[in-house]
Design a protein around this motif. Structure first.
Motif, PDB file in Angstrom:
ATOM      1  N   GLY A   6      30.436 -37.791 -12.431  1.00  0.00           N
ATOM      2  CA  GLY A   6      31.356 -36.640 -12.433  1.00  0.00           C
ATOM      3  C   GLY A   6      32.728 -37.007 -12.962  1.00  0.00           C
ATOM      4  N   THR A   7      33.187 -38.210 -12.638  1.00  0.00           N
ATOM      5  CA  THR A   7      34.496 -38.679 -13.110  1.00  0.00           C
ATOM      6  C   THR A   7      34.459 -38.884 -14.621  1.00  0.00           C
ATOM      7  OG1 THR A   7      34.768 -39.780 -10.982  1.00  0.00           O
ATOM      8  CG2 THR A   7      36.221 -40.504 -12.765  1.00  0.00           C
ATOM      9  N   ILE A 192      17.927 -37.409 -27.625  1.00  0.00           N
ATOM     10  CA  ILE A 192      18.527 -36.220 -28.245  1.00  0.00           C
ATOM     11  C   ILE A 192      18.635 -35.087 -27.217  1.00  0.00           C
ATOM     12  CG2 ILE A 192      17.604 -36.842 -30.509  1.00  0.00           C
ATOM     13  CD1 ILE A 192      15.707 -34.352 -30.189  1.00  0.00           C
ATOM     14  N   HIS A 193      19.536 -34.159 -27.524  1.00  0.00           N
ATOM     15  CA  HIS A 193      19.699 -32.962 -26.694  1.00  0.00           C
ATOM     16  C   HIS A 193      19.918 -31.758 -27.589  1.00  0.00           C
ATOM     17  CE1 HIS A 193      20.383 -34.696 -22.681  1.00  0.00           C
ATOM     18  NE2 HIS A 193      20.914 -35.715 -23.325  1.00  0.00           N
ATOM     19  N   SER A 194      19.386 -30.643 -27.156  1.00  0.00           N
ATOM     20  CA  SER A 194      19.910 -29.379 -27.635  1.00  0.00           C
ATOM     21  C   SER A 194      21.110 -29.110 -26.736  1.00  0.00           C
ATOM     22  CB  SER A 194      18.866 -28.263 -27.491  1.00  0.00           C
ATOM     23  OG  SER A 194      19.505 -27.021 -27.748  1.00  0.00           O
ATOM     24  N   VAL A 195      22.307 -29.336 -27.276  1.00  0.00           N
ATOM     25  CA  VAL A 195      23.563 -29.138 -26.530  1.00  0.00           C
ATOM     26  C   VAL A 195      23.715 -27.668 -26.131  1.00  0.00           C
ATOM     27  CG1 VAL A 195      26.101 -29.286 -26.802  1.00  0.00           C
ATOM     28  CG2 VAL A 195      24.639 -31.134 -27.654  1.00  0.00           C
ATOM     29  N   THR A 196      23.027 -26.817 -26.909  1.00  0.00           N
ATOM     30  CA  THR A 196      22.968 -25.367 -26.654  1.00  0.00           C
ATOM     31  C   THR A 196      22.610 -25.057 -25.199  1.00  0.00           C
ATOM     32  OG1 THR A 196      21.968 -25.328 -28.870  1.00  0.00           O
ATOM     33  CG2 THR A 196      21.951 -23.270 -27.624  1.00  0.00           C
ATOM     34  N   LYS A 197      21.861 -25.950 -24.568  1.00  0.00           N
ATOM     35  CA  LYS A 197      21.318 -25.667 -23.240  1.00  0.00           C
ATOM     36  C   LYS A 197      22.284 -26.192 -22.157  1.00  0.00           C
ATOM     37  CE  LYS A 197      18.087 -24.259 -26.001  1.00  0.00           C
ATOM     38  NZ  LYS A 197      16.955 -25.082 -26.407  1.00  0.00           N
ATOM     39  N   TYR A 198      21.855 -27.149 -21.320  1.00  0.00           N
ATOM     40  CA  TYR A 198      22.677 -27.533 -20.167  1.00  0.00           C
ATOM     41  C   TYR A 198      24.026 -28.141 -20.537  1.00  0.00           C
ATOM     42  CZ  TYR A 198      18.753 -26.620 -17.084  1.00  0.00           C
ATOM     43  OH  TYR A 198      17.745 -26.007 -16.393  1.00  0.00           O
ATOM     44  N   ILE A 199      24.082 -28.928 -21.619  1.00  0.00           N
ATOM     45  CA  ILE A 199      25.320 -29.669 -21.867  1.00  0.00           C
ATOM     46  C   ILE A 199      26.490 -28.726 -22.108  1.00  0.00           C
ATOM     47  CG2 ILE A 199      26.469 -31.237 -23.487  1.00  0.00           C
ATOM     48  CD1 ILE A 199      23.843 -32.816 -23.545  1.00  0.00           C
ATOM     49  N   ASN A 200      26.318 -27.761 -23.008  1.00  0.00           N
ATOM     50  CA  ASN A 200      27.384 -26.757 -23.133  1.00  0.00           C
ATOM     51  C   ASN A 200      27.338 -25.809 -21.926  1.00  0.00           C
ATOM     52  OD1 ASN A 200      29.545 -25.276 -24.578  1.00  0.00           O
ATOM     53  ND2 ASN A 200      27.984 -23.671 -24.528  1.00  0.00           N
ATOM     54  N   GLY A 201      26.131 -25.352 -21.609  1.00  0.00           N
ATOM     55  CA  GLY A 201      25.910 -24.703 -20.323  1.00  0.00           C
ATOM     56  C   GLY A 201      26.337 -23.259 -20.151  1.00  0.00           C
ATOM     57  N   HIS A 202      26.910 -22.650 -21.174  1.00  0.00           N
ATOM     58  CA  HIS A 202      27.419 -21.288 -20.997  1.00  0.00           C
ATOM     59  C   HIS A 202      26.874 -20.316 -22.033  1.00  0.00           C
ATOM     60  CE1 HIS A 202      30.124 -23.838 -18.685  1.00  0.00           C
ATOM     61  NE2 HIS A 202      30.515 -22.766 -18.025  1.00  0.00           N
ATOM     62  N   SER A 203      25.772 -20.699 -22.678  1.00  0.00           N
ATOM     63  CA  SER A 203      25.092 -19.811 -23.632  1.00  0.00           C
ATOM     64  C   SER A 203      26.031 -19.238 -24.694  1.00  0.00           C
ATOM     65  CB  SER A 203      24.384 -18.670 -22.870  1.00  0.00           C
ATOM     66  OG  SER A 203      23.471 -19.203 -21.925  1.00  0.00           O
ATOM     67  N   ASP A 204      26.972 -20.080 -25.171  1.00  0.00           N
ATOM     68  CA  ASP A 204      27.860 -19.576 -26.225  1.00  0.00           C
ATOM     69  C   ASP A 204      28.113 -20.581 -27.357  1.00  0.00           C
ATOM     70  OD1 ASP A 204      29.401 -21.272 -24.663  1.00  0.00           O
ATOM     71  OD2 ASP A 204      30.775 -19.719 -23.941  1.00  0.00           O
ATOM     72  N   PHE A 238      34.670 -28.686 -29.349  1.00  0.00           N
ATOM     73  CA  PHE A 238      35.678 -28.459 -28.306  1.00  0.00           C
ATOM     74  C   PHE A 238      35.039 -27.736 -27.119  1.00  0.00           C
ATOM     75  CE2 PHE A 238      38.858 -25.822 -26.251  1.00  0.00           C
ATOM     76  CZ  PHE A 238      39.971 -26.648 -26.145  1.00  0.00           C
ATOM     77  N   MET A 239      34.267 -26.709 -27.412  1.00  0.00           N
ATOM     78  CA  MET A 239      33.601 -25.927 -26.349  1.00  0.00           C
ATOM     79  C   MET A 239      32.597 -26.793 -25.585  1.00  0.00           C
ATOM     80  SD  MET A 239      34.605 -22.745 -26.277  1.00  0.00           S
ATOM     81  CE  MET A 239      33.314 -21.557 -25.878  1.00  0.00           C
ATOM     82  N   ALA A 240      31.823 -27.597 -26.320  1.00  0.00           N
ATOM     83  CA  ALA A 240      30.797 -28.416 -25.681  1.00  0.00           C
ATOM     84  C   ALA A 240      31.445 -29.498 -24.806  1.00  0.00           C
ATOM     85  CB  ALA A 240      29.883 -29.051 -26.731  1.00  0.00           C
ATOM     86  N   ARG A 241      32.582 -30.038 -25.270  1.00  0.00           N
ATOM     87  CA  ARG A 241      33.272 -31.046 -24.444  1.00  0.00           C
ATOM     88  C   ARG A 241      33.778 -30.390 -23.156  1.00  0.00           C
ATOM     89  NH1 ARG A 241      33.982 -33.854 -21.328  1.00  0.00           N
ATOM     90  NH2 ARG A 241      35.116 -35.814 -21.089  1.00  0.00           N
ATOM     91  N   ARG A 242      34.239 -29.168 -23.265  1.00  0.00           N
ATOM     92  CA  ARG A 242      34.686 -28.427 -22.085  1.00  0.00           C
ATOM     93  C   ARG A 242      33.520 -28.169 -21.133  1.00  0.00           C
ATOM     94  NH1 ARG A 242      38.090 -22.833 -21.419  1.00  0.00           N
ATOM     95  NH2 ARG A 242      36.154 -21.691 -21.592  1.00  0.00           N
ATOM     96  N   GLY A 243      32.358 -27.769 -21.702  1.00  0.00           N
ATOM     97  CA  GLY A 243      31.186 -27.533 -20.870  1.00  0.00           C
ATOM     98  C   GLY A 243      30.766 -28.788 -20.126  1.00  0.00           C
ATOM     99  N   LEU A 244      30.847 -29.899 -20.834  1.00  0.00           N
ATOM    100  CA  LEU A 244      30.420 -31.185 -20.267  1.00  0.00           C
ATOM    101  C   LEU A 244      31.187 -31.534 -18.985  1.00  0.00           C
ATOM    102  CD1 LEU A 244      28.391 -33.317 -21.178  1.00  0.00           C
ATOM    103  CD2 LEU A 244      30.185 -34.364 -22.576  1.00  0.00           C
ATOM    104  N   MET A 245      32.416 -31.073 -18.908  1.00  0.00           N
ATOM    105  CA  MET A 245      33.246 -31.430 -17.739  1.00  0.00           C
ATOM    106  C   MET A 245      32.596 -31.031 -16.420  1.00  0.00           C
ATOM    107  SD  MET A 245      37.099 -31.188 -18.657  1.00  0.00           S
ATOM    108  CE  MET A 245      37.713 -31.598 -20.282  1.00  0.00           C
ATOM    109  N   THR A 246      31.898 -29.913 -16.420  1.00  0.00           N
ATOM    110  CA  THR A 246      31.321 -29.392 -15.174  1.00  0.00           C
ATOM    111  C   THR A 246      29.828 -29.694 -15.076  1.00  0.00           C
ATOM    112  OG1 THR A 246      30.997 -27.269 -16.272  1.00  0.00           O
ATOM    113  CG2 THR A 246      33.007 -27.516 -14.947  1.00  0.00           C
ATOM    114  N   LEU A 247      29.306 -30.586 -15.924  1.00  0.00           N
ATOM    115  CA  LEU A 247      27.856 -30.805 -15.949  1.00  0.00           C
ATOM    116  C   LEU A 247      27.328 -31.226 -14.571  1.00  0.00           C
ATOM    117  CD1 LEU A 247      25.320 -30.765 -17.738  1.00  0.00           C
ATOM    118  CD2 LEU A 247      25.669 -33.191 -18.143  1.00  0.00           C
ATOM    119  N   GLU A 248      28.022 -32.148 -13.904  1.00  0.00           N
ATOM    120  CA  GLU A 248      27.510 -32.623 -12.614  1.00  0.00           C
ATOM    121  C   GLU A 248      27.406 -31.477 -11.608  1.00  0.00           C
ATOM    122  OE1 GLU A 248      28.438 -36.441 -10.813  1.00  0.00           O
ATOM    123  OE2 GLU A 248      29.202 -35.408  -9.046  1.00  0.00           O
TER     124      GLU A 248
END
Ligand SMILES: *Cc1c(COP(=O)(O)O)cnc(C)c1O
Length: 383
Positions: A6-7, A192-204, A238-248
């Motif tokens: 999380g950190t 590999i990941h489809s970042v589209t899914k959990y990593i970005n996490g907001h369907s955008d 930028f959006m995906a890095r923001r999504g990643l913050m709350t992944l845990e």
């Protein structure tokens, strides 16, 4: 200093902007960068080859997967295409048989034209792979859990077999995210990941990423990333890095909700079978416990009756939206036989267990009581 997931999800690669002190690295839209003398630059020249937001995302995701290098692409599909395009014509791949539909399409309709052939193999028993290796087998391609039947494949066993035959192992880790599963630690060479899914996490955002600790493959993929040019925009990074913050916190909630919904579905009289690796009834429950640190947010289940009952169930749901895709904060439901796996032939669908009454839910982060109540009322109206 080592730190927890999380950190790292919050802080990895987040260096305050040196000119303004901005805590969040700013969105950098410039396509080109001033050089102080010809050939002398800051490390950035032209945005297809690299830009600050992409580097920031790539470094963060590599950190979370326990890999040395990350490379971002325009989509999960572009990630797959770029990896396979790095192979010589005449190469051979072995893929898990119920691979993501778009990957199957790429292997059979696009890679095949480059004379790169693929054998699709049921890898539930790792020994099944042995007879499919050829002298030109370069990659083994795996997803676990598989989609939509959520079979769990033993990454370590497949990695050992691939390496014994001089092949590399690629694991598509989209369903688990780096929070629940780190295939590099089990011997995978590329994740590999489809970042589209959990990593970005907001369907955008539509985006993809590959990570590896293999420097030779990193250089090869970096060359291909720049040559093929299927790169994501700075804004998407930028959006995906923001999504990643709350992944845990998102993954913890997805899994908590999914466990509760799976247990509820198991108790409902209209449900024939619930497939969720977190249930002791799942055939690969023990392997999932060993290989993953949690069971994720994806559930598949078979309803009693026929497609008519499925349609009634779907049309009565209020919180859970009928739509393709997965991994967003909102719960989504779909019928694989008609939607995501409609392009798979009826024979192959039957062999994979993708019946018309199989329903897949991507459990979101809403309140689990509401999700259960929604399923309860819709199931009651479906019969
Ligand atoms: C969605 C998905 C892909 C493809 O990713 P896109 O970003 O849609 O191109 C690949 N693998 C899995 C497991 C997926 O769910």
């Amino acid at each position: 200093m080592s730190s927890g997931f999380g950190t790292r999800a919050v802080h990895a690669a987040q260096r305050p902007d040196p000119t303004t002190g901005a805590v969040i690295p700013p969105l950098s839209l410039s396509t080109t960068y001033k050089q102080s003398a010809a050939g002398e630059h800051t490390g950035f020249e032209y945005s297809r080859s690299g830009n600050p937001n992409r580097n920031n995302f790539e470094e963060a995701i590599a950190n979370l997967e326990g890999a040395k290098f990350g490379l971002a692409f325009a989509s999960g599909s572009a990630t797959t295409a770029t990896i396979v395009n790095s192979l010589e014509s005449g190469s051979h791949l072995i893929s898990v048989n119920d691979v993501y539909g778009g990957t199957y399409r790429y292997f059979t309709k696009v890679a095949a034209n480059l004379k790169i052939t693929t054998s699709f193999v049921d890898l539930s028993d790792p020994a099944n792979i042995e007879k499919h290796f050829k002298p030109n087998t370069k990659l083994v391609w795996l997803e676990t859990p598989t989609n939509p039947t959520l079979r769990v494949i033993d990454i370590k066993a497949i990695a050992d077999r691939a390496h014994a035959h001089g092949a590399k192992l690629v694991v598509d880790n989209t369903f688990m995210s780096p929070y629940f599963q780190n295939p590099i630690a089990w011997g995978a060479d590329i994740v590999i990941h489809s970042v589209t899914k959990y990593i970005n996490g907001h369907s955008d955002v539509v985006m993809g990423v590959a990570v590896t600790s293999d420097e030779e493959w990193y250089k090869k993929l970096q060359f291909m990333q720049n040559s093929l040019g299927a790169v994501p925009s700075a804004f998407d990074c930028f959006m995906a890095r923001r999504g990643l913050m709350t992944l845990e916190v998102r993954m913890q909630r997805h899994a908590e909700n999914a466990q509760a919904v799976a247990e509820y579905l198991q108790s409902n009289e209209h449900i024939e079978e619930v497939i969720y690796p977190g249930l002791p009834s799942h055939p690969n429950h023990e392997l999932a416990k060993k290989q993953q640190s949690g069971f994720g947010g994806m559930i598949s289940f078979r309803v009693k009756g026929n497609l008519d009952n499925v349609n009634k169930l779907l049309s009565n749901l209020q919180h859970i939206t009928l739509a393709e895709s997965l991994g967003g904060v909102e719960s989504l439901v779909e019928v694989p036989a008609i939607m995501t796996h409609g392009a798979v032939s009826p024979e192959d669908r039957a062999a994979l267990g993708i019946t018309d009454t199989l329903v897949r839910i991507s459990i979101g982060i809403e309140n689990k009581e509401d999700l259960i109540a929604d399923l309860e009322q819709a199931l009651a109206k479906a019969y």
